[in-house]
Each structure stands twice: as C-alpha cells, then as structure tokens.
Motif scaffolding. Structure first.
Motif, PDB file in Angstrom:
ATOM      1  N   SER A 297      16.507   5.756  39.265  1.00 40.02           N
ATOM      2  CA  SER A 297      17.903   6.181  39.509  1.00 40.02           C
ATOM      3  C   SER A 297      18.209   7.467  40.355  1.00 40.02           C
ATOM      4  CB  SER A 297      18.578   6.151  38.351  1.00 40.02           C
ATOM      5  OG  SER A 297      18.182   7.155  37.382  1.00 40.02           O
ATOM      6  N   ASP A 298      19.412   7.670  40.769  1.00 37.10           N
ATOM      7  CA  ASP A 298      19.692   8.968  41.341  1.00 37.10           C
ATOM      8  C   ASP A 298      19.417  10.105  40.557  1.00 37.10           C
ATOM      9  OD1 ASP A 298      20.507   7.481  43.734  1.00 37.10           O
ATOM     10  OD2 ASP A 298      22.452   8.141  43.412  1.00 37.10           O
ATOM     11  N   GLU A 369      19.048  14.499  48.213  1.00 36.44           N
ATOM     12  CA  GLU A 369      19.629  13.808  49.019  1.00 36.44           C
ATOM     13  C   GLU A 369      18.875  12.555  49.685  1.00 36.44           C
ATOM     14  OE1 GLU A 369      23.402  17.044  49.743  1.00 36.44           O
ATOM     15  OE2 GLU A 369      21.685  16.449  51.227  1.00 36.44           O
ATOM     16  N   SER A 372      17.103  10.105  47.357  1.00 31.53           N
ATOM     17  CA  SER A 372      18.052   8.970  46.835  1.00 31.53           C
ATOM     18  C   SER A 372      18.638   8.193  47.707  1.00 31.53           C
ATOM     19  CB  SER A 372      19.315   9.908  46.349  1.00 31.53           C
ATOM     20  OG  SER A 372      19.074  10.709  45.192  1.00 31.53           O
ATOM     21  N   GLY A 373      18.775   8.589  48.978  1.00 32.21           N
ATOM     22  CA  GLY A 373      19.157   7.563  50.193  1.00 32.21           C
ATOM     23  C   GLY A 373      18.050   6.710  50.631  1.00 32.21           C
ATOM     24  N   VAL A 375      15.543   5.816  48.531  1.00 29.52           N
ATOM     25  CA  VAL A 375      15.257   4.726  47.305  1.00 29.52           C
ATOM     26  C   VAL A 375      16.449   3.735  47.302  1.00 29.52           C
ATOM     27  CG1 VAL A 375      15.330   4.661  44.898  1.00 29.52           C
ATOM     28  CG2 VAL A 375      13.843   6.208  46.281  1.00 29.52           C
ATOM     29  N   GLU A 376      17.747   4.161  47.553  1.00 31.29           N
ATOM     30  CA  GLU A 376      18.923   3.349  47.766  1.00 31.29           C
ATOM     31  C   GLU A 376      18.673   2.215  48.758  1.00 31.29           C
ATOM     32  OE1 GLU A 376      22.360   1.382  46.532  1.00 31.29           O
ATOM     33  OE2 GLU A 376      21.215   2.652  45.506  1.00 31.29           O
ATOM     34  N   ARG A 377      18.441   2.501  49.977  1.00 27.55           N
ATOM     35  CA  ARG A 377      18.217   1.402  51.141  1.00 27.55           C
ATOM     36  C   ARG A 377      16.947   0.717  50.583  1.00 27.55           C
ATOM     37  NH1 ARG A 377      18.906   6.403  53.865  1.00 27.55           N
ATOM     38  NH2 ARG A 377      16.617   6.602  54.267  1.00 27.55           N
ATOM     39  N   HIS A 378      15.872   0.960  50.170  1.00 24.00           N
ATOM     40  CA  HIS A 378      15.054   0.360  49.522  1.00 24.00           C
ATOM     41  C   HIS A 378      15.443  -0.864  48.608  1.00 24.00           C
ATOM     42  CE1 HIS A 378      10.577  -0.769  49.250  1.00 24.00           C
ATOM     43  NE2 HIS A 378      10.917  -1.308  48.004  1.00 24.00           N
ATOM     44  N   ARG A 379      16.135  -0.190  47.727  1.00 23.73           N
ATOM     45  CA  ARG A 379      16.632  -0.934  46.370  1.00 23.73           C
ATOM     46  C   ARG A 379      17.331  -2.411  46.798  1.00 23.73           C
ATOM     47  NH1 ARG A 379      19.235   2.634  43.834  1.00 23.73           N
ATOM     48  NH2 ARG A 379      17.329   3.560  42.464  1.00 23.73           N
ATOM     49  N   LYS A 380      18.308  -1.982  47.857  1.00 29.65           N
ATOM     50  CA  LYS A 380      19.183  -2.984  48.352  1.00 29.65           C
ATOM     51  C   LYS A 380      18.311  -4.026  49.247  1.00 29.65           C
ATOM     52  CE  LYS A 380      23.291  -0.229  48.879  1.00 29.65           C
ATOM     53  NZ  LYS A 380      24.441   0.368  49.728  1.00 29.65           N
TER      54      LYS A 380
END
Length: 404
Positions: A297-298, A369, A372-373, A375-380
């Motif tokens: 998580s972030d 930053e 987090s960006g 990992v968020e793109r990968h998670r989606k």
C-alpha cells in the motif's frame, strides 16, 4: 557425439571477496558489488554509448532508460544479435523467474519491464519460464504451493503489458516433456559433474534435484525446445535479458550450444536492484523489510522508504548543507535511477542533493511518489488479469503474428 564440456572456468565469482551465483550475492564486509571486477571475471562486454545509439537507430525509437542509464550494463554477443537483425534476421527473447513469493517485488519487475521494451522495439516473440520446480527444491515448498505461486506470479508478469500474440509463458511442472525434455537430456550428456560443481558450487550435501536442474533453465535458449513456436527454425538466435547472477546457467548453455547444433544464446545483463538497507547485493523476496512489493500500500511504501532506505545524507543538516550527499550509497537515488522517467528531473535531483541543497527527506518524498505511482499502475493492470487470461498466455499454441 556432442562434445563434453569440462572447462574449469567457473562462471560464479568467488574471488575478490565477492560471491555471485544464482542463489548467493554478497561482498566482503557488506561492501558494494564491484561491477568492473565482475566484467573482468565473467568475461562480459560493457554496453557503451555506441551500442545504445545503434539500438535507437535500428529500432527507430529512444532506448529504454535502463539502457541509457547503464542499468543493463553488460552483454554477451548482443552486438551479433544487432548484426543479424540489421541483415533482416529475427530472434526471440527468453527470460523468467523462480516463483517464491505471493507477489513480485520491484527488483523482479526490472527484467520484465526491459523484456517488454525489447519485444515492442524489435517486434519479436518472448518465452517466459516459471521455474516452479526450482523453488520447490531450493525453498522447501510443496509441489502444489510452487505451482500456485507460479500462476500468481504470472499475473504480475502479464500486468507488465506483454503482447499476447507474441508471448508464451510456461511453468516447468506443466511444460517439461517432449522435445523440451529431449534437449535437457542432450544437454546433461554434454556437461561433466566436475563442470557442474565448478560452475554452481554444488557440494556433497546438495540433493540430486539441485545438481540436475541447470539444464532445465538453459534449454529454453534452444529454439527447438518450443516446437509449437519455432518448428523448422533451429538456427533462430535467442537473446536473454537477466540480472548477472543468472549468467552461470547461460555461460554453460553457450558452451554446449554449438555441439548440439544451436546458436550460442546472447545475453544482456543488468545490475542488481539493491536492498532497501544498502547496496550490498540484490533485493530479497524473503526479507519483507528489504523489499517493496507490487502489492504494498501507499502507507507501506512510505514507511519502508522513510524507515529503511539507506541514506547518503550527512549526520546533520549543517554538515549536509556543507558537504552534500554521497550519491554512491544513497538508496533513494539508486531507486530513482531505475524508475524516475524524467531525465531532466533526475539530473536536477542528483545535482541539488549532491550539493546539499536538497535534504534526504525531500528526496525520499519524491521517491515515495514515484514508487506509489508505479505500484498503483501495476495494481490496476494486475486486477484486470483473470485466471482465463493466464490460461491464454500459458496455452501451448502457435503465435501466428509473433514476428509482425
């Protein structure tokens, strides 16, 4: 009869107080890996600016940041791959992973991100090996758990954006057999026990499974191992993007290939993605505080970077302003070198941090930053990968447009 390989030139590196093998990476007293000595010891060629410019000219697109920044820093015969490509000859890519954790960490992503770039730039097929049998033997996992982790890791790999029409993912437990196994047997008859021990450092307490495993990772570099893809293309060249600790497998494959009638596989090899706590080796999937995972998580990313990322800053703000940061040991700067896309911003951070005008906390904030960006793109992307998608990538099927 194929020639038996019995060279005593070890592909592992134990001299100069460094140990680099597929399973152990360490340096004396926790020091940095000396990559110049690695190049000399392993017999690599360094990737220089001329080679990077040639890649850009042949592909008609900018080189990946991993190439421009020297992250993929050494090669074996990559120049010959480019020679062949310039003559209109195609090749295929091969890389892989040994599934040992529920999700990939950032270091695992590096060869896959680069393989995707190579696939897109050269318009060539890619085979990805999930060596679930290896981790079953080395990590004391059950067969069932190893197979489950392989499928979970496949979802992370697919989320990197590979073209389904050019990509075949296979697990050893599922695919091993047929011509693939025939090549393994041929390979085994070409390598003496002395050579295997010398190359991989096996000892008397290692079980038979470990000693017989290396050919399984080597033979995907022979095109006939994939008859549903490369039937009649036994002379097709293979390019392997990987970290340097995997080199022993493929140095042995290069020794054996000519005697079995194949091209020597070419390699393009990367630095290690460092542990959060210091650049003493590579990030470990078994140590959660040394690694950032694609499922973090972030908040977890922020905590890990702020608490564990080794700093090259000074011991006080006053000294930092006066002397600046040591960029050579600062992990936040290392990670930004991998993942901050903006070249101008990266150079500005180096300049300002090195001069002491930026503080460690400010650099860590920017890294948080960026990660987090990412990992968020990968998670989606991973959320969109279903079990059916994995089945499609792992189906033994022709890839009719693999060279389009």
């Amino acid at each position: 009869m194929p020639e038996i390989v019995d060279s005593r030139d070890s592909a592992t590196m134990k001299e100069d107080h460094q140990v680099i093998s597929p399973w152990v990476v360490s340096s004396k007293h926790g020091g940095k890996i000396d990559y110049d000595k690695v190049i000399d010891r392993f017999g690599f060629q360094r990737i220089d600016e001329t080679l990077v410019e040639r890649v850009e000219r042949l592909t008609g697109r900018p080189a990946h940041a991993f190439l421009r920044r020297g992250i993929f820093f050494a090669h074996r015969d990559f120049d010959k791959i480019l020679d062949a490509y310039e003559r209109g000859e195609k090749f295929y890519l091969y890389t892989g992973i040994g599934p040992s954790s529920e999700a990939l960490h950032l270091g695992h992503l590096v060869p896959f991100m680069f393989a995707r770039y190579l696939q897109d730039a050269f318009k060539v097929p890619l085979v990805i090996q999930l060596s679930d049998d290896e981790k079953c033997m080395w990590n004391n996992l059950s067969v069932e758990e190893s197979k489950r982790l392989a499928r979970e890791n496949a979802k992370d790999i697919i989320a990197c954006g590979f073209e389904k029409t050019r990509t075949f993912i296979f697990s050893n437990f599922s695919y091993l057999g047929g011509v693939f196994y025939e090549n393994i047997v041929r390979f085994r008859t070409c390598v003496t026990a002395n050579k295997a021990v010398d190359t991989f450092g096996f000892g008397g307490e290692d079980h038979m499974g470990k000693i017989t495993f290396p050919p399984i990772q080597a033979v995907p570099s022979f095109p006939s191992s994939f008859p549903h893809l490369f039937s009649g293309k036994d002379n097709l060249s293979c390019l392997i993007p990987c970290a340097i600790d995997q080199d022993p497998y493929f140095k042995m494959a290069r020794d054996v290939a000519p005697s079995l009638g194949y091209q020597k596989p070419a390699l393009i090899e990367s630095l290690f993605f460092p542990d959060l706590q210091g650049e003493t080796g590579k990030m470990s999937a078994s140590d959660p505080i040394s690694a950032i995972y694609v499922i973090d998580s972030d908040k977890e990313i922020k905590t890990k970077v702020n608490k564990y990322a080794f700093s090259g800053g000074q011991d006080s703000i006053e000294n930092h302003r006066k002397y600046g940061a040591n960029l050579e040991v600062d992990i936040s700067m290392k990670y930004l070198g991998f993942f901050l896309e903006d070249e101008a911003e990266l150079e500005d951070i180096k300049k300002e941090y090195g001069a002491g005008r930026l503080l460690t906390g400010e650099v860590k904030k920017r890294l948080i930053e960026v990660l987090s960006g990412l990992v968020e793109r990968h998670r989606k992307a991973r959320a969109a990968v279903t079990d059916e998608t994995v089945d499609e990538f792992m189906a033994v099927r022709p890839l009719p447009h693999m060279f389009d």
